[in-house]
Design an enzyme around this catalytic site. Sequence first.
Site, PDB file in Angstrom:
ATOM      1  N   LYS A  99     -43.624 -18.289 -13.202  1.00 35.92           N
ATOM      2  CA  LYS A  99     -42.642 -17.192 -13.284  1.00 35.92           C
ATOM      3  C   LYS A  99     -42.827 -16.327 -14.521  1.00 35.92           C
ATOM      4  O   LYS A  99     -42.563 -15.121 -14.496  1.00 35.92           O
ATOM      5  CB  LYS A  99     -41.222 -17.768 -13.267  1.00 35.92           C
ATOM      6  CG  LYS A  99     -40.828 -18.405 -11.943  1.00 35.92           C
ATOM      7  CD  LYS A  99     -40.691 -17.372 -10.853  1.00 35.92           C
ATOM      8  CE  LYS A  99     -40.148 -17.966  -9.554  1.00 35.92           C
ATOM      9  NZ  LYS A  99     -40.204 -16.980  -8.445  1.00 35.92           N
ATOM     10  N   GLU A 121     -31.921 -12.814 -11.161  1.00 32.96           N
ATOM     11  CA  GLU A 121     -31.351 -13.818 -10.264  1.00 32.96           C
ATOM     12  C   GLU A 121     -32.239 -15.043 -10.376  1.00 32.96           C
ATOM     13  O   GLU A 121     -33.411 -14.933 -10.722  1.00 32.96           O
ATOM     14  CB  GLU A 121     -31.329 -13.300  -8.823  1.00 32.96           C
ATOM     15  CG  GLU A 121     -32.636 -13.487  -8.034  1.00 32.96           C
ATOM     16  CD  GLU A 121     -33.803 -12.663  -8.570  1.00 32.96           C
ATOM     17  OE1 GLU A 121     -33.554 -11.638  -9.216  1.00 32.96           O
ATOM     18  OE2 GLU A 121     -34.967 -13.055  -8.341  1.00 32.96           O
ATOM     19  N   SER A 388     -47.636 -24.528  -8.962  1.00 32.06           N
ATOM     20  CA  SER A 388     -46.910 -23.383  -9.530  1.00 32.06           C
ATOM     21  C   SER A 388     -45.938 -23.765 -10.637  1.00 32.06           C
ATOM     22  O   SER A 388     -45.583 -22.930 -11.465  1.00 32.06           O
ATOM     23  CB  SER A 388     -46.164 -22.657  -8.415  1.00 32.06           C
ATOM     24  OG  SER A 388     -45.334 -23.557  -7.709  1.00 32.06           O
TER      25      SER A 388
END
Lengths: 406, 283
Positions: A99, A121, A388
Amino acid sequence: MSSEAVEPEVAAQPDASGHFGVYGGRFVAETLMEPLDELTAAYERLRNDAEFRAELDKDLADYVGRPSPLYYAERWSRQLGGAKIYLKREDLNHTGAHKVNNTIGQALLAKHLGKRRIIAETGAGQHGVASATVAARLGLECVVYMGAEDVKRQALNVYRMKLLGAEVVAVESGSKTLKDALNEAMRDWVTNVDNTFYIIGTVAGPHPYPMLVRDFQAIIGREAKEQMMQAEGRLPDALVACVGGGSNAIGLFHPFIEDKAVAMYGVEGGGDGVDTPRHAAPLCAGRPGVLHGNRTYLVEDDNGQIIETHSVSAGLDYPGVGPEHAWLKDIGRASYVAATDDEALAAFHDLTRIEGIMPALESSHALAYARKLAPTMGRDKLIIVNLSGRGDKDIHTVAGLEGISV
Amino acid sequence: MSRIKGCFEALRAENKKALIPFVTAGDPSPEVTVPLMHAMVEAGADLLELGVPFSDPMAEGPTIQKACERALAHGTSLRDVLAMVSEFRQTNTTTPVVLMGYMNPVEIMGYQPFATAAAAAGVDGLLTVDMPPEEAGDLIAALKAVEIDPIFLLAPTTVSERIAKICAEAGGFVYYVSLKGVTGAANLDVAAVEAKVAQIRRHTEVPIGVGFGIRDAETAQRVAAVADAVVVGSAVVNRVAENVESPEKINEAVAALLREMRAAMDAGPPQMGWFARLFGAGN
């Protein structure tokens, strides 16, 4: 690889108004049209600006810790008895997931646009943490919207965000998960649009977000391609990544789209199974519609109402998916499959015990599919799985499912 | 002539402004809606906006979010809303009805089937909050083919070229969102609204409605002084919400609010001085 940090690999998609085939676009309230035009113009200018790119590259190297390794999971591959599995170690990034590649980029855009307040969010909390992190570093005010259900199941990340100085707003409307957090972030943005930059965490939302988030995440695939060439002297045979909104998957896939011999598998949250009502798999079991600013596949009922999704992984618990994935599905370039909660948990334990790497529950869905795929391929075949994120945040969830309190 | 156009022309002839209340269809239960529509007309509404409930109403404040949740608890669908309009039309063939909502229910029904069914039910306009004209080509064509007006929003952030572009596509009226925010917000600035409405007026002959932030007779009167129509949503829905436990009181609660607004609007623009003395300084 660093000088091309935000160069698009496939210039054709999206078109000038943000469409990937019939998907994508910009379906928002009128108030947001001008700010989105402004963001698009700023991004078009900065993506080719040498100074901006140099700043981004430096942050990715010195702050995020890129490049992330491509690790050959030798023991696991041998046990599965088929293709060699390489893991792209996004779990080793600062803040523990892919991210941050995106939040670093968007925070730089916010800085260049002169916005002093950022909102985000979050589902699992990884994007919220990554946003709070870059906000702390740049001295920006940060508000993170998170479904009240997710606040409960991701308490550790909530506390991390607070430590970083962010305000975490628990969203009580609707199903109290990621989609409702997105609704609430949109409402904040439409109200505070003059001073606020909305850092969307995935490759969804109105144009230009699916494009710019993809461009910031594509560093994953560019590095992986180069690393695989160094390790094996050739391209991989298959890529596997989990898909919630789909940003880690598109980040890995995108630089390989033109390499037609490389198979691409996106793995959705299958929940109890895609043939049950409890899943989060719009590409496997949904149909096209319009939500959150874009046209894409959705989990919805016959009347166009969005259905509450279920996945053991908060980061996959979302009824939509990035429009580029919808397009890749329709043109047949990528295949989309699902892994159930149980399959993901089994893969979580396997990787932890066999390789000493504890994966995020999101990434465990990709591992679960690789676990099925590898034995069907020869030992000379190569798979890259996008790892990830790391699993520290999920330890309470896993322990809880096994009746253990920690 | 379309019902919407006829409605505005008749009002103009009388030197009156349109009062447009909004309710969410099916809130708090399906059987409430059609009688409420008639009661609103009786109380002075000129045109009705009927909200199509949606699971993810991104542009709404808490009041209309909760109305959607109440309506969806009964499973109120777009087809149910069309049936309500049909029923309303059995005894009222003159008051225009505009559906307001989000794109996905229309998207799933299909543009052509929706347009055909909506026209048959007696719908006069469609306003989809998350459908800007850039994406709406096929939808506009489907609506215009059955003489349903596509109604578009304009916002404080809409620049001049876009105003011109949007007004060129708009039918019926254009809806100016009076503030940056969600429905039911409280930061209405009438002077700013007046300036923007004047800017819009330079681009179009189509009537201009103003909504968001109109709470009471005073704000309705002040907005009516600068626009062709006043859209009242959350204030009406609040009256519904206050009577969820005693639905037989809903019609009168809503009607009372509309009568106050109607009277204030028809009294003409507020006079400086007495108004401030009576109601406080306002903005």
